[in-house]
Scaffold this active site. Structure first.
Site, PDB file in Angstrom:
ATOM      1  N   ASN A 220       0.799  -1.223   0.000  1.00 23.47           N
ATOM      2  CA  ASN A 220       0.000   0.000   0.000  1.00 23.47           C
ATOM      3  C   ASN A 220       0.835   1.279   0.000  1.00 23.47           C
ATOM      4  O   ASN A 220       0.303   2.364  -0.262  1.00 23.47           O
ATOM      5  CB  ASN A 220      -0.933  -0.026   1.226  1.00 23.47           C
ATOM      6  N   ILE A 222       3.333   4.455  -0.788  1.00 18.79           N
ATOM      7  CA  ILE A 222       3.652   5.282  -1.948  1.00 18.79           C
ATOM      8  C   ILE A 222       4.655   6.353  -1.513  1.00 18.79           C
ATOM      9  O   ILE A 222       4.724   6.728  -0.343  1.00 18.79           O
ATOM     10  CB  ILE A 222       2.416   5.970  -2.571  1.00 18.79           C
ATOM     11  N   SER A 271      -4.290   2.593  -8.481  1.00 21.08           N
ATOM     12  CA  SER A 271      -5.075   3.816  -8.640  1.00 21.08           C
ATOM     13  C   SER A 271      -5.733   3.831 -10.014  1.00 21.08           C
ATOM     14  O   SER A 271      -5.332   3.096 -10.934  1.00 21.08           O
ATOM     15  CB  SER A 271      -4.164   5.041  -8.476  1.00 21.08           C
ATOM     16  N   TYR A 284       3.677   9.642 -11.237  1.00 23.64           N
ATOM     17  CA  TYR A 284       2.824   8.776 -10.419  1.00 23.64           C
ATOM     18  C   TYR A 284       2.036   7.807 -11.294  1.00 23.64           C
ATOM     19  O   TYR A 284       1.931   6.607 -11.002  1.00 23.64           O
ATOM     20  CB  TYR A 284       1.887   9.650  -9.584  1.00 23.64           C
ATOM     21  N   LYS A 288       1.917   3.505 -11.501  1.00 25.68           N
ATOM     22  CA  LYS A 288       0.694   2.719 -11.354  1.00 25.68           C
ATOM     23  C   LYS A 288       0.415   1.871 -12.591  1.00 25.68           C
ATOM     24  O   LYS A 288      -0.088   0.746 -12.483  1.00 25.68           O
ATOM     25  CB  LYS A 288      -0.491   3.642 -11.046  1.00 25.68           C
ATOM     26  N   THR A 321      -7.790  11.251   2.095  1.00 31.25           N
ATOM     27  CA  THR A 321      -6.641  11.303   2.998  1.00 31.25           C
ATOM     28  C   THR A 321      -6.088  12.731   3.018  1.00 31.25           C
ATOM     29  O   THR A 321      -6.316  13.518   2.086  1.00 31.25           O
ATOM     30  CB  THR A 321      -5.550  10.329   2.535  1.00 31.25           C
ATOM     31  N   ASP A 322      -5.356  13.050   4.065  1.00 37.34           N
ATOM     32  CA  ASP A 322      -4.831  14.411   4.196  1.00 37.34           C
ATOM     33  C   ASP A 322      -3.913  14.781   3.034  1.00 37.34           C
ATOM     34  O   ASP A 322      -3.996  15.892   2.487  1.00 37.34           O
ATOM     35  CB  ASP A 322      -4.077  14.546   5.523  1.00 37.34           C
TER      36      ASP A 322
END
Length: 390
Positions: A220, A222, A271, A284, A288, A321-322
């Protein structure tokens, strides 16, 4: 010529049973064969039910024939949805995760943190890893209060090529358990011991052995993601490929023998940008797409080799998520989905050994539309991004 019996009487002189004229389902032999009479009544009632159902179907198809195409589509969709709802059974059994041995990466925050709490509630034995040790310790403490049977942690930086193998070895050792089994000595040496009453007395030997391994490897983690236009930073892309892709490959490779031994599951969190290329995610998205290609191919190879390890690829959209909210603020016109629900969807997918998990669920339809309608898809996609503040 012999005279017939008196009215209302049989030839033997006995009075005939009275036949009520108002009884529609009267059977003349009901007094002698009550079972036969009830059977005949049941068949007649069933016939009338079938006739009524046939009339209903006839009315339905007559109405269907007069429907407009849009109405037919909506009606068919409703029928299919009703049948699926009636026959569908949830294959996920939370009790199957009680005592399951899980190695979870990227567990200090976000989706990984929520997955750790979910596994703890299900009673799993967990090893957590992330870069920040202080934050990881807090997650471990909360997992213990939630019901985790065992929990350990190991801080690791996945940008280092040597870290993945160390993490897997640590997890296998910490989640090992001693098991005691009994075997008759005569089954081992074929020797017979002193007899009692003419029979051999079997003697038992007890073996205590170390049983280690993993049931789930959940990848999980990244690296830090730059949500911006491509600026030509090749070194950053190499670093991100190491964290987001090569470390995944190294972890899976180190864990495959123990996963195969335990018929385990390999869960890879990916993703939507690994299915559909999106703006501001050049590096990114490349990592993925690499995950999708590698682990989808690996799934084929494991199946061809009859190796009982499932590979589940999790396709996630924007999650609240933040880090994700901070990176996309003012740049994307999309609503973020809750991280706890995303964590549960990932865990369910791994436990039920499905090939792909889409969260939210409608992302699967987005991927299908992306393939089916290539002409205008780029314009539609770009309309969800804000170009004024790249």
């Amino acid at each position: 010529m012999a005279a017939g019996p008196a009215p209302g009487r049989s030839r033997g002189g006995a009075r005939r049973p009275h036949r009520p004229q108002s009884c529609k389902y009267f059977c003349p032999r009901s007094s002698r064969y009550p079972g036969l009479a009830s059977s005949i009544r049941g068949r007649r009632l069933q016939y009338f039910r079938w006739s009524a159902q046939l009339q209903d179907f006839t009315l339905f198809f007559t109405t269907w024939k007069d429907m407009k195409p849009v109405g037919k589509v909506l009606c068919a969709t409703g029928i299919v949805a009703g049948l699926l709802a009636f026959f569908w059974k949830d294959p996920f059994n939370p009790e199957s995760l009680s005592g399951a041995r899980v190695l979870l990466t990227g567990a200090s925050a976000g989706i990984g943190e929520q997955m750790a709490y979910r596994y703890a509630r299900f009673g799993a034995e967990i090893v957590l890893t992330a870069r920040r040790e202080a934050v990881l310790q807090k997650v471990v403490e909360k997992c213990l209060t939630l019901g985790a049977k065992k929990i350990f942690y190991i801080p690791a930086d996945m940008s280092s090529p040597s870290e993945p193998e160390k993490v897997v070895q640590f997890a296998v050792q910490k989640l090992a358990s001693f098991q005691r089994t009994a075997v008759k000595e005569e089954q081992l040496s074929f020797q017979f011991y002193p007899r009692e009453a003419g029979k051999a007395v079997p003697r038992w030997t007890y073996f205590v052995y170390l049983h280690g391994g993993l049931d789930y490897l959940v990848l999980n983690h990244i690296g830090m993601t730059r949500f911006q236009m491509w600026a030509g930073d090749v070194e950053y892309t190499r670093w991100l490929m190491q964290v987001n892709f090569f470390s995944y490959v190294a972890l899976a490779t180190a864990a495959l023998p123990t996963l195969e031994k335990n018929k385990g599951s390999l869960v890879v969190v990916s993703s939507l940008t690994g299915k559909i290329p999106t703006p501001f995610t050049t590096s990114y998205s490349a990592t993925k797409f690499a995950l999708d290609g590698f682990f989808s191919s690996l799934r084929h190879e494991l199946n061809m080799q009859k190796r009982n390890v499932s590979v589940t690829l999790c396709i996630l959209g924007l999650i609240d998520t933040d880090t994700a909210l901070e990176n996309t603020r003012g740049k994307v016109h999309l609503t973020a989905s809750p991280a706890p629900e995303a964590a549960l969807a990932i865990i369910r997918g791994g436990a039920t050994r499905v090939q792909e998990v889409f969260y939210p669920w409608w992302l699967q339809h987005v991927c299908c539309l992306w393939v089916l309608f290539p002409s205008n898809r780029n314009q539609v996609l770009q309309s969800y991004y804000n170009y004024s503040t790249p």
